[in-house]
Design a protein around this motif. Structure first.
Motif, PDB file in Angstrom:
ATOM      1  N   GLN A  14       0.830  -1.207   0.000  1.00 19.15           N
ATOM      2  CA  GLN A  14       0.000   0.000   0.000  1.00 19.15           C
ATOM      3  C   GLN A  14       0.870   1.265   0.000  1.00 19.15           C
ATOM      4  N   GLN A  75     -10.665   7.408   3.066  1.00 17.91           N
ATOM      5  CA  GLN A  75      -9.815   6.364   2.511  1.00 17.91           C
ATOM      6  C   GLN A  75     -10.624   5.213   1.925  1.00 17.91           C
ATOM      7  N   LEU A  79     -10.601   1.651  -1.302  1.00 21.42           N
ATOM      8  CA  LEU A  79     -10.947   0.251  -1.069  1.00 21.42           C
ATOM      9  C   LEU A  79     -12.085  -0.196  -1.992  1.00 21.42           C
ATOM     10  N   GLU A  82     -10.631  -1.074  -5.170  1.00 21.93           N
ATOM     11  CA  GLU A  82     -10.006  -2.395  -5.094  1.00 21.93           C
ATOM     12  C   GLU A  82     -11.053  -3.504  -5.146  1.00 21.93           C
ATOM     13  N   ARG A 105      -3.288  -1.425   5.527  1.00 22.52           N
ATOM     14  CA  ARG A 105      -3.811  -0.233   4.849  1.00 22.52           C
ATOM     15  C   ARG A 105      -3.898   0.959   5.805  1.00 22.52           C
ATOM     16  N   SER A 106      -4.425   0.723   6.998  1.00 21.34           N
ATOM     17  CA  SER A 106      -4.606   1.811   7.953  1.00 21.34           C
ATOM     18  C   SER A 106      -3.281   2.392   8.425  1.00 21.34           C
ATOM     19  N   ARG A 108      -0.596   2.527   6.648  1.00 14.65           N
ATOM     20  CA  ARG A 108      -0.151   3.389   5.539  1.00 14.65           C
ATOM     21  C   ARG A 108      -0.783   4.777   5.665  1.00 14.65           C
ATOM     22  N   ASP A 109      -2.052   4.817   6.030  1.00 16.31           N
ATOM     23  CA  ASP A 109      -2.748   6.091   6.193  1.00 16.31           C
ATOM     24  C   ASP A 109      -2.181   6.879   7.366  1.00 16.31           C
ATOM     25  N   TYR A 155     -12.904   2.193   5.990  1.00 17.38           N
ATOM     26  CA  TYR A 155     -12.772   0.915   5.290  1.00 17.38           C
ATOM     27  C   TYR A 155     -13.944  -0.013   5.622  1.00 17.38           C
TER      28      TYR A 155
END
Length: 251
Positions: A14, A75, A79, A82, A105-106, A108-109, A155
């Motif tokens: 990510q 965000q 998703l 995806e 993912r989180s 990365r945020d 998400y």
């Protein structure tokens, strides 16, 4: 060990996708920078602050919380893309932990948010902001919790609605009262009593108060530990719920 490795692999993938499109980092800080440059100069007379440093110690923490909230809440759109591309569907045949699919993912945020927060803080230093590094790091921890919570929530909701048309108005409906009832732009001490009473039920107002106390160097203020405690509990609940939605979608 497997869970940590799975999380790291998802985070790496990510994060690589993020740095291949660095324009999103600059888009994310454009609005906060505009607030910093065009709105913050009005604060000293409006707040009757004794100096620019005092005005920025009030405004910048709220601005960073704003960045963490909105940066995380939207965000879910990525998703959904995806989901449409079949990425989540293909994850069903992998042994990767379902919780790792969310946390990678989180996180990365969270890293993206902290990078943006550092840029905003450095810019604010040039306008007179002063803050102790230890207090600043603790404030960044509070921001990281907010970003982790809001991105996990986004998400999870995205997995439920599976449509940008439904996600956009829903996120705006959540974000608007959160913004108005958290004292992000101006402290709620200026608000009437009934509005302050409503804001007490908004967990983000606790986070803003805690961040402002840290930027003021008041580490012993109850608002710091109250804000950290409230955000830790809500973040754990949001991550647990979103992970459950990932497990339902990827099986």
């Amino acid at each position: 060990m497997k869970f940590a490795r799975d999380t790291w692999l998802i985070f790496q993938r990510q994060f690589l996708l993020l740095i291949r499109q660095p324009v999103w980092l600059f888009v994310g800080i454009f609005q906060p920078v505009m607030y910093l440059l065009l709105f913050a100069p009005l604060l000293k007379p409006a707040l009757q602050a004794s100096s620019n440093a005092e005005a920025y110690r009030i405004f910048v923490p709220g601005l960073l919380v704003l960045l963490a909230i909105f940066g995380g809440l939207f965000q879910g759109f990525g998703l959904i893309a995806e989901l449409r591309a079949g990425v989540i569907e293909r994850s069903r045949v992998t042994p990767v932990s379902r919780l790792a699919l969310l946390l990678g993912r989180s996180l990365r945020d969270v890293v993206s948010l902290i990078a943006q927060a550092i840029i905003i803080t450095l810019l604010a230093l040039g306008f007179g902001l002063s803050v102790f590094i230890g207090d600043l790091l603790l404030a960044y921890l509070l921001l990281a919790l907010i970003a982790l919570m809001t991105s996990a929530l986004s998400y999870g909701i995205a997995l439920v609605v599976k449509s940008e048309d439904a996600l956009a108005p829903l996120m705006n409906t959540i974000a608007q009262p959160v913004l108005l009832l958290s004292g992000i732009l101006l402290p709620l001490t200026f608000a009437p009593g009934w509005l302050q009473g409503i804001a007490d039920w908004n967990p983000f107002s606790w986070a803003v108060d805690g961040a402002r106390a840290l930027f003021a160097g008041d580490l012993g203020n109850d608002a710091v530990w109250q804000g950290l405690s409230v955000m830790t509990v809500i973040t754990a609940l949001a991550v647990a719920w979103a992970a459950r939605e990932f497990a339902r979608s990827v099986r």
